[in-house]
Design an enzyme around this catalytic site. Structure first.
Site, PDB file in Angstrom:
ATOM      1  N   GLU A 169     -50.287   2.664-155.132  1.00 52.62           N
ATOM      2  CA  GLU A 169     -49.283   3.672-155.497  1.00 52.62           C
ATOM      3  C   GLU A 169     -48.614   3.307-156.815  1.00 52.62           C
ATOM      4  OE1 GLU A 169     -46.354   1.907-155.580  1.00 52.62           O
ATOM      5  OE2 GLU A 169     -47.371   0.287-154.518  1.00 52.62           O
ATOM      6  N   GLU A 312     -49.465  -0.990-156.731  1.00 49.35           N
ATOM      7  CA  GLU A 312     -50.667  -0.431-157.364  1.00 49.35           C
ATOM      8  C   GLU A 312     -51.931  -0.643-156.549  1.00 49.35           C
ATOM      9  OE1 GLU A 312     -51.234  -2.045-161.271  1.00 49.35           O
ATOM     10  OE2 GLU A 312     -49.215  -1.548-161.970  1.00 49.35           O
TER      11      GLU A 312
END
Length: 345
Positions: A169, A312
């Site tokens: 994310e 991430e």
């Protein structure tokens, strides 16, 4: 929203793998958790000799309205800027994805500005969530739409042949949403869950706690309804990850769960279907205080502890070679009989 069916682990495949591992040229149990990983992967995939290559990395990007309350060290514009960095191949997750030979996909599920790129999957539900200190972050329909996008994006990667899913994310303010989500779901104290996120100072941290506590008092939601809680506090990328994990589990694809935000999404995926937990591996222990709590809800022990807090999907990508090594162990090691080596008997 698509109805997801998830099957239990294949106990017979796991038992067969465990028995076979005990015939390999090593003392029984000497490869520790690596053996456990291989057995779990066999149960997930229904294959005595499982494989996790190639992996797929699916990163969802979205903004959070709560950022206007001053809960982050970075401005909201960084989400879009980092999305472009991902698309240019310059982020940590790009480096680690390349290292493990992963298929990479970035999804704009709710960035608060327009991002254009040929490699971007633009599935924007809305231009960022609303400020949950003032109103619900999303409508119920928006949550369901984001989950559906996650299902579709993961399914697309699975159709392309991935054998393991790494979910990540990007969204300024998403540690604030994750903390609120866990506190709402469990009634746990905010000050025991909250962390510095992007690097806020002690005064900003106190402010962040106060804002989350106020929002928990002001928002109305049913604690038994995970979609209602997601609606109250966001975020779009978290809901997208929920859908992606549910889709992977329904296709018997192992999921490597990343840090705090991703693990919060995993908690909500399991709230929606408890069998999804069987398909998840916890990659690492983040320094965010809420991460350990989220892992305890899932009853997962992290594979690594590297003091990371990037997100991430970076920690999950770094942990992937451990799952790959587990597969290579069971598929390529010789048995005592094959090697002509005497066992302990």
């Amino acid at each position: 929203m698509t109805s997801i069916q998830i099957q239990p682990l294949d106990v017979k495949a796991a038992e067969t793998a465990a028995k076979y591992i005990d015939t390999l040229t090593k003392p029984q149990g000497s490869l520790g958790r690596l053996e456990e990983l291989a057995i779990n992967l066999a149960g997930i995939t229904q294959e005595t000799f499982p494989t996790v290559t190639p992996p797929g990395v699916l990163v969802f990007a979205a903004d959070h309205g709560v950022v206007e309350e001053g809960v982050s060290a970075f401005p909201q514009s960084v989400t879009a800027q980092m999305a472009l960095n991902f698309l240019a191949g310059g982020a940590a997750i790009n480096v680690f994805s390349k290292q493990i030979g992963a298929q990479f996909q970035l999804v704009d599920i709710g960035i608060a500005s327009s991002v254009q790129h040929s490699e971007l999957s633009c599935q924007k539900v809305r231009m960022g969530t609303r400020n949950f200190c003032k109103e619900h972050a999303m409508t119920r329909n928006e949550v369901e739409q984001a989950i559906e996008i996650g299902i579709n994006e993961a399914t697309n990667l699975i159709k392309k042949g991935i054998k393991c899913l790494i979910v990540g994310e990007m969204g300024i303010g998403n540690t604030t949403s994750s903390t609120a989500l866990l506190a709402a779901l469990t009634s746990h104290k905010v000050d025991e869950l909250v962390g510095s996120g992007t690097g806020i100072n002690s005064q900003q941290l106190k402010h962040k706690i106060k804002k989350i506590e106020q929002a928990l008092e002001n928002r109305q939601y049913d604690v038994r309804d995970p979609i209602a809680i997601l609606s109250a506090f966001g975020g779009l990328e978290i809901a997208g990850m929920v859908g992606a994990m549910l889709a992977a589990a329904s296709h018997r694809i192992p999921i490597i769960v990343d840090g705090f935000i991703c693990t919060t999404a995993a908690v909500f995926a399991v709230q929606m279907n408890e069998l999804a937990s069987n398909y998840m591996f916890a990659s690492h222990q983040s320094v965010e205080p809420g991460h350990r709590f989220a892992l305890s809800i899932l009853k997962k022990e992290p594979l690594l502890n590297l003091q990371m807090r990037l997100g991430e999907g970076s920690g999950a990508a770094i942990a992937f070679p451990l799952l790959h090594s587990a597969c290579l162990m069971i598929t390529e090691m010789a048995t005592f009989a094959d090697a002509g080596v005497a066992n302990k008997e």
